[in-house]
Design a protein around this motif. Structure first.
Motif, PDB file in Angstrom:
ATOM      1  N   GLU A   1       0.826  -1.202   0.000  1.00 29.77           N
ATOM      2  CA  GLU A   1       0.000   0.000   0.000  1.00 29.77           C
ATOM      3  C   GLU A   1       0.861   1.254   0.000  1.00 29.77           C
ATOM      4  O   GLU A   1       0.530   2.259  -0.652  1.00 29.77           O
ATOM      5  N   LEU A   2       2.011   1.213   0.716  1.00 27.00           N
ATOM      6  CA  LEU A   2       2.904   2.364   0.759  1.00 27.00           C
ATOM      7  C   LEU A   2       3.518   2.629  -0.612  1.00 27.00           C
ATOM      8  O   LEU A   2       3.569   3.775  -1.081  1.00 27.00           O
ATOM      9  N   PHE A   3       3.987   1.567  -1.268  1.00 26.37           N
ATOM     10  CA  PHE A   3       4.558   1.723  -2.608  1.00 26.37           C
ATOM     11  C   PHE A   3       3.523   2.280  -3.585  1.00 26.37           C
ATOM     12  O   PHE A   3       3.818   3.163  -4.394  1.00 26.37           O
ATOM     13  N   MET A   4       2.297   1.732  -3.526  1.00 28.35           N
ATOM     14  CA  MET A   4       1.261   2.189  -4.447  1.00 28.35           C
ATOM     15  C   MET A   4       0.937   3.665  -4.197  1.00 28.35           C
ATOM     16  O   MET A   4       0.701   4.431  -5.151  1.00 28.35           O
ATOM     17  N   TYR A   5       0.969   4.084  -2.923  1.00 30.95           N
ATOM     18  CA  TYR A   5       0.702   5.486  -2.581  1.00 30.95           C
ATOM     19  C   TYR A   5       1.792   6.395  -3.132  1.00 30.95           C
ATOM     20  O   TYR A   5       1.522   7.465  -3.701  1.00 30.95           O
ATOM     21  N   GLU A   6       3.064   5.971  -2.970  1.00 27.55           N
ATOM     22  CA  GLU A   6       4.177   6.784  -3.449  1.00 27.55           C
ATOM     23  C   GLU A   6       4.196   6.854  -4.975  1.00 27.55           C
ATOM     24  O   GLU A   6       4.485   7.902  -5.561  1.00 27.55           O
ATOM     25  N   ILE A   7       3.887   5.722  -5.643  1.00 20.45           N
ATOM     26  CA  ILE A   7       3.858   5.733  -7.107  1.00 20.45           C
ATOM     27  C   ILE A   7       2.749   6.647  -7.599  1.00 20.45           C
ATOM     28  O   ILE A   7       2.935   7.434  -8.546  1.00 20.45           O
ATOM     29  N   ASP A   8       1.607   6.588  -6.947  1.00 24.58           N
ATOM     30  CA  ASP A   8       0.500   7.454  -7.329  1.00 24.58           C
ATOM     31  C   ASP A   8       0.865   8.915  -7.098  1.00 24.58           C
ATOM     32  O   ASP A   8       0.504   9.808  -7.886  1.00 24.58           O
ATOM     33  N   GLY A   9       1.617   9.167  -6.012  1.00 24.29           N
ATOM     34  CA  GLY A   9       2.067  10.540  -5.726  1.00 24.29           C
ATOM     35  C   GLY A   9       2.999  11.068  -6.800  1.00 24.29           C
ATOM     36  O   GLY A   9       2.961  12.258  -7.137  1.00 24.29           O
ATOM     37  N   LEU A  10       3.867  10.208  -7.328  1.00 26.36           N
ATOM     38  CA  LEU A  10       4.760  10.623  -8.399  1.00 26.36           C
ATOM     39  C   LEU A  10       3.971  11.073  -9.631  1.00 26.36           C
ATOM     40  O   LEU A  10       4.314  12.072 -10.274  1.00 26.36           O
ATOM     41  N   PHE A  11       2.922  10.328  -9.962  1.00 31.56           N
ATOM     42  CA  PHE A  11       2.104  10.700 -11.111  1.00 31.56           C
ATOM     43  C   PHE A  11       1.400  12.032 -10.884  1.00 31.56           C
ATOM     44  O   PHE A  11       1.338  12.883 -11.785  1.00 31.56           O
ATOM     45  N   ILE A  12       0.905  12.256  -9.668  1.00 26.20           N
ATOM     46  CA  ILE A  12       0.213  13.504  -9.372  1.00 26.20           C
ATOM     47  C   ILE A  12       1.179  14.684  -9.419  1.00 26.20           C
ATOM     48  O   ILE A  12       0.875  15.747  -9.987  1.00 26.20           O
ATOM     49  N   LYS A  13       2.374  14.490  -8.843  1.00 27.40           N
ATOM     50  CA  LYS A  13       3.371  15.557  -8.834  1.00 27.40           C
ATOM     51  C   LYS A  13       3.796  15.928 -10.240  1.00 27.40           C
ATOM     52  O   LYS A  13       3.894  17.105 -10.593  1.00 27.40           O
ATOM     53  N   ARG A  14       4.049  14.886 -11.054  1.00 21.75           N
ATOM     54  CA  ARG A  14       4.481  15.156 -12.426  1.00 21.75           C
ATOM     55  C   ARG A  14       3.360  15.799 -13.238  1.00 21.75           C
ATOM     56  O   ARG A  14       3.606  16.704 -14.047  1.00 21.75           O
ATOM     57  N   SER A  15       2.151  15.397 -12.978  1.00 21.54           N
ATOM     58  CA  SER A  15       1.023  15.990 -13.696  1.00 21.54           C
ATOM     59  C   SER A  15       0.875  17.458 -13.354  1.00 21.54           C
ATOM     60  O   SER A  15       0.594  18.298 -14.233  1.00 21.54           O
ATOM     61  N   ASN A  16       1.068  17.810 -12.072  1.00 23.35           N
ATOM     62  CA  ASN A  16       0.975  19.216 -11.665  1.00 23.35           C
ATOM     63  C   ASN A  16       2.074  20.049 -12.309  1.00 23.35           C
ATOM     64  O   ASN A  16       1.846  21.203 -12.720  1.00 23.35           O
ATOM     65  N   GLN A  17       3.272  19.490 -12.400  1.00 25.71           N
ATOM     66  CA  GLN A  17       4.384  20.211 -13.030  1.00 25.71           C
ATOM     67  C   GLN A  17       4.085  20.498 -14.498  1.00 25.71           C
ATOM     68  O   GLN A  17       4.352  21.586 -14.994  1.00 25.71           O
ATOM     69  N   VAL A  18       3.520  19.501 -15.187  1.00 23.80           N
ATOM     70  CA  VAL A  18       3.192  19.694 -16.601  1.00 23.80           C
ATOM     71  C   VAL A  18       2.137  20.774 -16.763  1.00 23.80           C
ATOM     72  O   VAL A  18       2.203  21.609 -17.676  1.00 23.80           O
TER      73      VAL A  18
END
Length: 225
Positions: free
Chosen positions: A198-215
């Motif tokens: 669950e922790l890994f899935m949360y961090e991976i999902d966070g990476l996608f959200i962070k990168r999406s915000n940057q774009v």
């Protein structure tokens, strides 16, 4: 008629015998409901008994007659004669009719077997189970190598399997690097304990959200063309 004495029954049989339209299936008007009803009316008038009661009594004595007839046929003693008072009177005009019907029903029962056609290579196997038997009997017919229907069916089956195989191969070849990566990642995640997964899935999902915000921020700062 409240009490059907033997004499009354014999009288009914005598009148019934004189109306073959009611009991002879070969009579040309046997299936004519109007003419048959008129015949019952004549019996009713002669005996002063309602038609419905006459029909019920007729069915009753016919059942008794058939019972004695079956018993007679089941015995090997040819000299056996039923002692029922109305048997001879009924057998005199109904015996041949009832025997014929029994023969037809027996032949029909023997012909009602379960057939199954089984194609095996270039031969057709026909199997059936006779009534009253559980063992399967099979009879093999001549090869049907030249059967155009069998050849056409075989061709269609091969084409169908070929199409299905091509579709499955095409689907497996459409996986790109993204599909392969996600499958590999999912395989690794399944090996982790539940809390770490669950922790890994949360961090991976966070990476996608962070990168999406940057774009999105970059797109906002770019001048409109």
């Amino acid at each position: 008629m409240g009490d059907w004495t033997n004499d009354c029954i014999l009288k009914l049989l005598e009148l019934y015998r004189d109306e073959p339209i009611l009991w002879d299936p070969n009579h040309k008007y046997h299936k004519d409901r109007r003419r048959c009803h008129n015949a019952w009316i004549r019996l009713s008038d002669a005996l002063q008994v309602p038609v419905t009661e006459l029909k019920k009594k007729k069915d009753s004595i016919m059942a008794t007659y058939r019972s004695h007839l079956r018993k007679k046929k089941s015995l090997t003693d040819e000299d056996y004669k039923p002692v029922w008072f109305a048997y001879e009177a009924m057998d005199a005009f109904l015996g041949q009719i009832v025997n014929t019907q029994h023969t037809i029903e027996s032949a029909k029962n023997h012909s009602e077997v379960n057939h199954e056609i089984i194609p095996v290579n270039n031969e057709v196997i026909v199997s059936w189970t006779p009534p009253g038997q559980t063992a399967e009997t099979r009879q093999k017919f001549q090869p049907v190598e030249n059967s155009s229907e069998l050849q056409e069916a075989t061709k269609e089956m091969k084409e169908a399997f070929g199409i299905l195989k091509n579709v499955l191969n095409k689907r497996s070849n459409e996986d790109d690097e993204c599909d392969l990566f996600t499958k590999l990642l999912a395989k690794k995640l399944k090996k982790l304990p539940n809390h770490e997964r669950e922790l890994f899935m949360y961090e991976i999902d966070g990476l996608f959200i962070k990168r999406s915000n940057q774009v999105n921020q970059i797109n906002l700062t770019l001048p409109n063309s």
